[in-house]
Design a protein around this motif. Sequence first.
Motif, PDB file in Angstrom:
ATOM      1  N   CYS A 234      12.885   7.456   4.597  1.00 14.56           N
ATOM      2  CA  CYS A 234      12.078   6.529   3.798  1.00 14.56           C
ATOM      3  C   CYS A 234      10.675   7.099   3.573  1.00 14.56           C
ATOM      4  CB  CYS A 234      11.984   5.177   4.507  1.00 14.56           C
ATOM      5  SG  CYS A 234      11.049   3.924   3.610  1.00 14.56           S
ATOM      6  N   LYS A 235      10.184   6.962   2.345  1.00 17.23           N
ATOM      7  CA  LYS A 235       8.849   7.438   1.997  1.00 17.23           C
ATOM      8  C   LYS A 235       8.039   6.405   1.225  1.00 17.23           C
ATOM      9  CE  LYS A 235      10.115  12.355   1.811  1.00 17.23           C
ATOM     10  NZ  LYS A 235       9.196  12.837   2.845  1.00 17.23           N
ATOM     11  N   LEU A 236       8.650   5.240   0.982  1.00 11.98           N
ATOM     12  CA  LEU A 236       7.959   4.205   0.216  1.00 11.98           C
ATOM     13  C   LEU A 236       8.178   2.835   0.843  1.00 11.98           C
ATOM     14  CD1 LEU A 236       9.482   6.198  -2.174  1.00 11.98           C
ATOM     15  CD2 LEU A 236       7.924   4.851  -3.560  1.00 11.98           C
ATOM     16  N   SER A 237       7.168   1.986   0.722  1.00 10.05           N
ATOM     17  CA  SER A 237       7.329   0.565   1.000  1.00 10.05           C
ATOM     18  C   SER A 237       7.204  -0.179  -0.319  1.00 10.05           C
ATOM     19  CB  SER A 237       6.260   0.072   1.983  1.00 10.05           C
ATOM     20  OG  SER A 237       4.979   0.050   1.359  1.00 10.05           O
ATOM     21  N   ASP A 238       7.597  -1.445  -0.294  1.00 11.97           N
ATOM     22  CA  ASP A 238       7.484  -2.264  -1.496  1.00 11.97           C
ATOM     23  C   ASP A 238       7.273  -3.711  -1.081  1.00 11.97           C
ATOM     24  OD1 ASP A 238       7.558  -2.913  -4.250  1.00 11.97           O
ATOM     25  OD2 ASP A 238       9.636  -3.559  -4.043  1.00 11.97           O
ATOM     26  N   HIS A 239       6.422  -4.398  -1.818  1.00 13.91           N
ATOM     27  CA  HIS A 239       6.131  -5.797  -1.537  1.00 13.91           C
ATOM     28  C   HIS A 239       6.276  -6.601  -2.824  1.00 13.91           C
ATOM     29  CE1 HIS A 239       4.244  -4.774   2.410  1.00 13.91           C
ATOM     30  NE2 HIS A 239       3.973  -3.655   1.763  1.00 13.91           N
ATOM     31  N   GLY A 240       7.109  -7.630  -2.778  1.00 10.52           N
ATOM     32  CA  GLY A 240       7.210  -8.564  -3.889  1.00 10.52           C
ATOM     33  C   GLY A 240       6.345  -9.772  -3.579  1.00 10.52           C
ATOM     34  N   ILE A 241       5.167  -9.837  -4.170  1.00 11.69           N
ATOM     35  CA  ILE A 241       4.202 -10.887  -3.852  1.00 11.69           C
ATOM     36  C   ILE A 241       3.805 -11.638  -5.120  1.00 11.69           C
ATOM     37  CG2 ILE A 241       3.254  -9.832  -1.757  1.00 11.69           C
ATOM     38  CD1 ILE A 241       1.072  -8.552  -3.422  1.00 11.69           C
ATOM     39  N   GLU A 242       3.475 -12.918  -4.965  1.00 16.83           N
ATOM     40  CA  GLU A 242       2.976 -13.658  -6.120  1.00 16.83           C
ATOM     41  C   GLU A 242       1.610 -13.131  -6.529  1.00 16.83           C
ATOM     42  OE1 GLU A 242       2.937 -17.873  -5.494  1.00 16.83           O
ATOM     43  OE2 GLU A 242       5.037 -18.082  -6.125  1.00 16.83           O
ATOM     44  N   GLU A 243       0.757 -12.896  -5.548  1.00 15.69           N
ATOM     45  CA  GLU A 243      -0.595 -12.423  -5.799  1.00 15.69           C
ATOM     46  C   GLU A 243      -1.050 -11.606  -4.601  1.00 15.69           C
ATOM     47  OE1 GLU A 243      -3.401 -15.766  -5.725  1.00 15.69           O
ATOM     48  OE2 GLU A 243      -1.752 -17.001  -4.968  1.00 15.69           O
ATOM     49  N   PHE A 244      -2.212 -10.981  -4.706  1.00 18.35           N
ATOM     50  CA  PHE A 244      -2.753 -10.247  -3.564  1.00 18.35           C
ATOM     51  C   PHE A 244      -3.427 -11.221  -2.602  1.00 18.35           C
ATOM     52  CE2 PHE A 244      -1.849  -6.672  -6.156  1.00 18.35           C
ATOM     53  CZ  PHE A 244      -1.718  -5.605  -5.280  1.00 18.35           C
TER      54      PHE A 244
END
Length: 468
Positions: A234-244
Amino acid sequence: MKQFLDDNFVLQTETAQKLYHEHSKGLPIIDYHCHLDPKMIAEDHKFTNLSEIWLGGDHYKWRAMRTNGIDERFCTGKDTTDWEKFEKWAETVPYTMRNPLYHWTHLELKTAFGVDKILNPSTAREIYEECTAKLQTPEYSARGLMKHYNVEAVCTTDDPVDSLEYHLALKKEGFSIKVLPTWRPDKAMAVEVPANFRAYVEQLSNVSGVSISKFSDLIVALRNRHDFFASVGCKLSDHGIEEFYAEDYTDAEIEAIFNKVYGGKELTQEEIIKFKSAMLVEGAIMDWEKGWTQQFHYGAIRNNNTRLFKQLGPDTGFDSIGDFTVAKAMSKFLNRLDTDNKLAKTIIYNLNPRDNDLIATMIGNFQDGSVAGKIQFGSGWWFLDQKTGMEAQMNSLSVLGLLSRFVGMLTDSRSFLSYPRHEYFRRILCNLLGNDVEQGLLPASEMKFIGKIVEDVSYYNAKQFFKF
């Protein structure tokens, strides 16, 4: 009058055609964000018919079919045949003109199956039978299609509790295409429903071997899994967020919030935001320590239709663009990490096109010269991964940053037929640059370098940036 979907599809000028055919066409694909099922790759899944590979799980098509007056049973129902569902899709396709589905549909038919016919009710049966017959041959298996499209690497989307057994099997086998996991810890941040959060934490405790009774334990368990993901490539993360989220907090506050929600009590909105803020920071530091790239997909309002969400569940076509105000929180989050010199390579994807210029200027605040394009404005995502959306994203990036350092396109798809989206993107890129040359906005004397930009954005920037 130009012919639809000819060799120069989208390419409006001779220069655009030259850029595409000489510098972009045929380059390998690095699909660094997708939702493919790694099990299907590991087992080299064989598709039964065209409906299975084309309509199964495709909420883009389901939305269009519903809008066209097609009954739900032909979208997600269990009491209709695969042919009946395809027939209803073929009935819908002519009405999708000017929707990206029209272009994608015919690009996929042409590039995967060699079918040049326009899909409509009169051609549906012939196309269905021809493509279904081809799907019975080895070259149209999951792996066969990836090889057909010259895919070099894909990054799937995986939860911290996932076993990654299929990634491990592919790695052990030495499969020629890199199939790497992506760290997606959304459920570890989802504290809105205490019972669901506790169940997830208990699951995380089981797979990590870490007893979790306080927030610091949660981070230890996540670090354990983060290390495991790294060991699998693994070399990436990902976040599904409504906003920061970038609220100030203390360690004591976060421990108290964890204890409250883990104990089954609902949190206030302020407590939810503080917890999410802490989790984003903790995750970002882990990514920085390992040299990963962190991705943020923000701006969706999900599951808007309560009635159908209860009936069909998530990811079935009832999400839309949100209008969150994010600039100050985004800046504060990135600045906090940069101040501590712990800001990893970052890609930000917006869902509301009004934020294009916002992001294009924000990323310039945190470029530090250590990596070309360290902070990236991600390609047009979801509702924006169509011609107008991609042009708008690249225009904003061009005038407010460096298009030449852009890491390019991805599919964000669950389908093995979505790779033509890379071709679509590359044609749009070449058309933008080619038109500028033809209009005298870029020098024709620099065509060699402009060709290099095309090659880099199409493939080489991603290859260098992610170091696959």
